[in-house]
Design an enzyme around this catalytic site. Structure first.
Site, short mmCIF file in Angstrom:
data_model
loop_
_atom_site.label_atom_id
_atom_site.label_comp_id
_atom_site.label_asym_id
_atom_site.label_seq_id
_atom_site.Cartn_x
_atom_site.Cartn_y
_atom_site.Cartn_z
N CYS A 171 -5.56 5.09 -3.85
CA CYS A 171 -5.86 3.73 -3.40
C CYS A 171 -7.07 3.09 -4.07
O CYS A 171 -6.97 2.04 -4.69
CB CYS A 171 -6.05 3.73 -1.89
N ASP A 213 -0.43 -0.78 -4.90
CA ASP A 213 -1.57 -0.14 -5.56
C ASP A 213 -1.16 1.14 -6.28
O ASP A 213 -1.64 1.44 -7.37
CB ASP A 213 -2.70 0.13 -4.56
N ASN A 214 -0.24 1.88 -5.68
CA ASN A 214 0.25 3.13 -6.29
C ASN A 214 1.56 3.49 -5.63
O ASN A 214 2.01 2.82 -4.70
CB ASN A 214 -0.76 4.27 -6.13
N ASP A 256 0.85 -1.20 0.00
CA ASP A 256 0.00 0.00 0.00
C ASP A 256 0.88 1.24 0.00
O ASP A 256 1.65 1.48 0.93
CB ASP A 256 -0.89 -0.02 1.24
N ASP A 257 0.81 2.03 -1.06
CA ASP A 257 1.60 3.26 -1.18
C ASP A 257 3.11 3.00 -1.22
O ASP A 257 3.90 3.80 -0.70
CB ASP A 257 1.32 4.23 -0.02
#
Length: 505
Positions: A81, A314-315, A44-45
């Site tokens: 997200c 995700d990013n 995540d991130d």
């Protein structure tokens, strides 16, 4: 005898954590299904531009990257997200999922569901084709509004339903319809709970004879997740990398919204950025252990050599580049993500093919031999992973915030049900759309109350300016000098931001 669903080699796990291949064979029963398993591990991130991912996650590097293919041009075209995860689940760009941010009419779980995406995920297709499916961790932003909901296609559902998940403690999971509250004990640390659920699901699935799909989605290293208690002693204060665009001194060529907020943003970075980075490095230690635990469980159950493993984020995330924190921006820090794939028939190596989050769904379905439940914008990476050469994309669309009054004026709003009151969702930055080629980034901004004639644009030559320090079309002279290039990129932007299915490829 080693259990398994086909003739396979077993892995012996030695004390050092290294894996040694042995030639053990087991006979599959008539009921066994030889189709491959698939495990997707989503950070995540987690950016790849500033964070030394493989140094921070050495076991993941050894067990996945070094045994599979690393995509050095992995991108999240919707770098926030919920939009990113919606694209992963469906294989579609945000303008086709209807999810372009985290809340409001063009964002969050409700937008995902309202646009009919729940029946179009690759998970529903796998489940319908006989795969056993499961997940644990973060699904989509906004599940807290319907915490008891279980989307179609999931056999084992363990999704976070509140924002405490980001802190690692005191969160609630919907465990197959039962809301389970976790506390503050070390055993409740979120990444470790997901690791335990991963091991259980894989073990049970291996015994079932069904091929399986598992989705491990920790919030690591998303702010403000701390390191696990056991990693606190060796998580020492570490300054975030100072890249050439860190706290960019001159942002006068950037869009007005960034110029206007540059001072407060710089102050926030100065106060919090190094602590954020330190916690991120510490949190990645348990994520690395989770990946190793998944691989070890696959080895112990005899499933490893028939399982595709995919690790990505995700990013990305900005650690002070252009005076920005978090993500959402069209710049490299937000859009570039780590992406490695290992599994049957995949020889170790690296690929510079542009691999997008919208490619993951068609890739998974390709491995499983299952048809997509609807049109997809992405392309299967399986041919690239087999080393096949041929035509591949040379550009892609990127988006944030949504069209019209729902987002591209910089403010998203909707009516509160049963009232005349608008509910306002202020976006951290105005909406934008962009086209990213192998050489250029071209961005169109939709700033609130700005007439069409005054719309702002950015153009960067990523070969000569990889840190995006010089906007080539900020001035009238620059626009004139690059008029032909801008016209070509503008046409391509229109094509890509309205494409669907095959026209996106």
């Amino acid at each position: 005898m080693v259990s398994g669903r086909s003739l396979r080699r077993a892995l012996t796990v030695v004390m050092t954590g290294a894996l040694a291949w042995t030639a053990s064979v087991s006979a599959a029963s008539a009921a066994d299904d030889p189709r491959p398993n698939i495990v997707m591990i989503l950070a995540d991130d987690l950016d790849i531009t500033s964070t030394p991912v493989w140094q921070a996650m050495p076991r993941t590097a050894e067990l996945l990257r070094d045994r599979g293919v690393e995509f050095t041009n992995g991108f999240a075209p919707m770098p926030i997200c919920c939009a990113a995860r919606s694209s992963i689940l469906t294989g579609n760009y945000g303008h086709n999922t209807g999810v372009l941010t985290n809340a409001g009419p063009v964002g969050g779980f409700e937008a995902f569901r309202a646009n009919g995406n729940e029946s179009r995920t690759f998970v529903t297709a796998l489940h319908g084709a006989g795969y056993r499916t499961g997940m644990a961790g973060k699904y989509l932003n906004g599940l807290e509004d319907d915490p008891g909901h279980i989307p179609p296609g999931w056999d084992d559902w363990n999704a976070g339903v509140d924002n405490f998940l980001y802190g690692g403690y005191n969160y609630t999971l919907n465990e197959n319809g039962r809301l389970v509250k976790y506390g503050v004990a070390p055993r409740d640390y979120e990444t470790d709970v997901i690791a335990e659920k991963s091991s259980r699901f894989i073990t049970e699935s291996a015994a079932s004879g069904q091929p399986f799909f598992w989705y491990a989605a920790s919030t690591s290293p998303h702010f403000p997740l701390p390191p696990a208690p056991r990693h606190l002693p060796d998580t020492r204060p570490t300054a975030a990398p100072r890249s050439p665009n860190y706290q960019e001194a001159d942002v006068s060529d950037k869009p007005s919204w960034l110029i206007d907020t540059a001072g407060p943003r710089a102050a926030t970075i100065a106060a919090t950025n190094d602590l954020d980075y330190t916690n991120r490095l510490g949190a990645l230690k348990s994520l690395d252990e989770m990946v190793a635990g998944i691989v070890e469980t696959l080895a112990r159950t005899g499933e490893l050599d028939n399982t595709y493993l995919l690790f990505t984020s995700d990013n990305g995330y900005s650690l002070g580049a252009h005076r920005l924190t978090q993500k959402m921006a069209p710049y490299e820090e937000s859009m570039r993500v780590p992406l490695v794939v290992a599994g049957p028939g995949i020889a170790p190596g690296r690929s510079d093919a542009m691999a997008l989050s919208i490619d993951l769904a068609p890739t998974v379905l390709d491995w499983a031999g299952v048809a997509a439940p609807g049109p997809v914008d992405g392309r299967s990476l399986a041919p690239v992973l087999r080393g096949e050469t041929g035509s591949w994309r040379s550009d892609f669309a990127a988006e944030y915030g949504g069209p019209g009054a729902g987002g591209r004026d910089g403010i998203a709003q909707e009516q509160v049900p049963g009232t005349d009151t608008p509910r306002i969702y202020a976006l951290d930055m105005p909406s934008w759309s962009a086209v990213r080629t192998s050489r250029y980034l071209y961005v169109r901004w939709y700033e609130r109350e700005r007439p069409l004639a005054e719309r702002e644009y950015e153009l960067y030559d990523l070969v000569s300016d990889p840190y995006q320090l010089t906007n080539l079309v900020k001035t009238a002279e620059g626009r004139a000098a690059h008029a032909d290039l801008v016209a070509d990129l503008d046409r391509r932007l229109e094509e890509l931001t309205t494409c669907a299915g095959a026209t996106c490829r």
